[in-house]
Write an enzyme that holds these catalytic residues in place. Sequence first.
Site, mmCIF file in Angstrom:
data_model
loop_
_atom_site.group_PDB
_atom_site.id
_atom_site.type_symbol
_atom_site.label_atom_id
_atom_site.label_comp_id
_atom_site.label_asym_id
_atom_site.label_seq_id
_atom_site.Cartn_x
_atom_site.Cartn_y
_atom_site.Cartn_z
ATOM 1 C CD GLU A 55 -1.333 -2.344 2.075
ATOM 2 O OE1 GLU A 55 -2.137 -3.003 2.759
ATOM 3 O OE2 GLU A 55 -0.103 -2.598 2.019
ATOM 4 C CB THR A 163 15.191 -40.950 -6.428
ATOM 5 O OG1 THR A 163 15.819 -41.850 -5.498
ATOM 6 C CG2 THR A 163 13.762 -40.687 -5.981
ATOM 7 N NE ARG A 186 17.528 -26.274 -5.791
ATOM 8 C CZ ARG A 186 18.738 -26.766 -6.000
ATOM 9 N NH1 ARG A 186 19.733 -25.953 -6.368
ATOM 10 N NH2 ARG A 186 18.976 -28.057 -5.856
ATOM 11 N N GLY A 300 16.931 -37.302 0.365
ATOM 12 C CA GLY A 300 16.918 -38.706 -0.012
ATOM 13 C C GLY A 300 15.762 -39.453 0.626
ATOM 14 N N PRO A 301 15.715 -40.769 0.422
ATOM 15 C CG PRO A 301 16.317 -42.986 0.022
ATOM 16 C CD PRO A 301 16.685 -41.595 -0.345
#
Length: 373
Positions: A55, A163, A186, A300-301
């Site tokens: 504003e 992956t 990102r 990762g997993p």
Amino acid sequence: MSLERDRVFMEHAIEIGRCGRFWSAPNPPVGCVLVQQDTIAATGFTQPAGQPHAEIMALQAIDDARGMTAYVTLEPCNHHGRTPPCTEALIQAGISRVVVALEDPNPEVSGQGISRLRRAGIAVEVGLLADEVEGDLAGFLLRMRRGWGRITLKVATSLDGRTAMASGESQWITGETARRDVQLWRAQSDAIVTGVNTVMTDNCKLTVRAQDLPLQDADKSRALSYPPTRIVLDSKGRTPHHAAVLEGAPTIVVTTGATDFPASVHVESVASDDAGCVSLKDWIRLLGKAQFNEILVEAGPTLSGALIREGWVDRLLWYQAPKLLGVSARPVADLDVALLSDAPDFTLQDVTRIGEDLRIIATRAGLQADYGV
């Protein structure tokens, strides 16, 4: 003024507000449009913390705003924080009407800005295109409503959900266009999170790469001026001191005990869980304390599985390449689900072709019912 014209000006305010998405945190990226006799007189969007809100930016762009209508994507603030109240600025400027998309759930605002404007004799209308603004400001809104921002888990897999090869080879499953798209995600994040295993395996930087960022001019400049903070979950302090993730942009290492990292590395010690790993509940509290609105996890997993299993993932950002890696390749997440009824459930929001790959966006089932976004 007709509802249709109001919609046009609010849509413009929403678009203007998106210009602030790279640097506004911890504030939300709000847009404001000032209109006089069906003509846009000025626009503004949220500046970095401590600088003017949307504003104020719009009001500063013109000499006389008397009698104008202000279209604002989020309720104007009515409290003294790092900047003065926007309500007072609108009142002093002589604005006659304010159209607000969404009431601000921040307890310091939460209807008070709207009430203050109305007490000053300004006509205020609330709710126009609220659903669209809910989507744009979801990270901030979640943080206000529950205490921490939106957690997005990004994964890149083959068609069969793998992956990396069993050897760990993973560059590159997806194509260049998808990888450029990741840079945009990102840039819009306040924090990028990974686990120590990923750091040690990939020596990842988790930075926004200027050459791959699909933005132009001012947007690109804003994104690169305010890089996301990187966070490594590392219970035993195993991150190598020469790791790429510790260079350049700010990095926080979250551990469960004392470490000897260089003074340039910010270390946060939290409690451990039953397995001796970083307590994810304590990590969540840390995210809230740091006032991160948008948190992107690239892990990762092990960490991905823990976050999904414990229900911390609000959204999946899933890139899927037209490849099959086979049963010996590595999975997305370490999950052991015995019954279909116990499977983590997500709701598809968008499926888009990105180059030769697909980008799937899915939100955790029940998120809207729980928190309204």
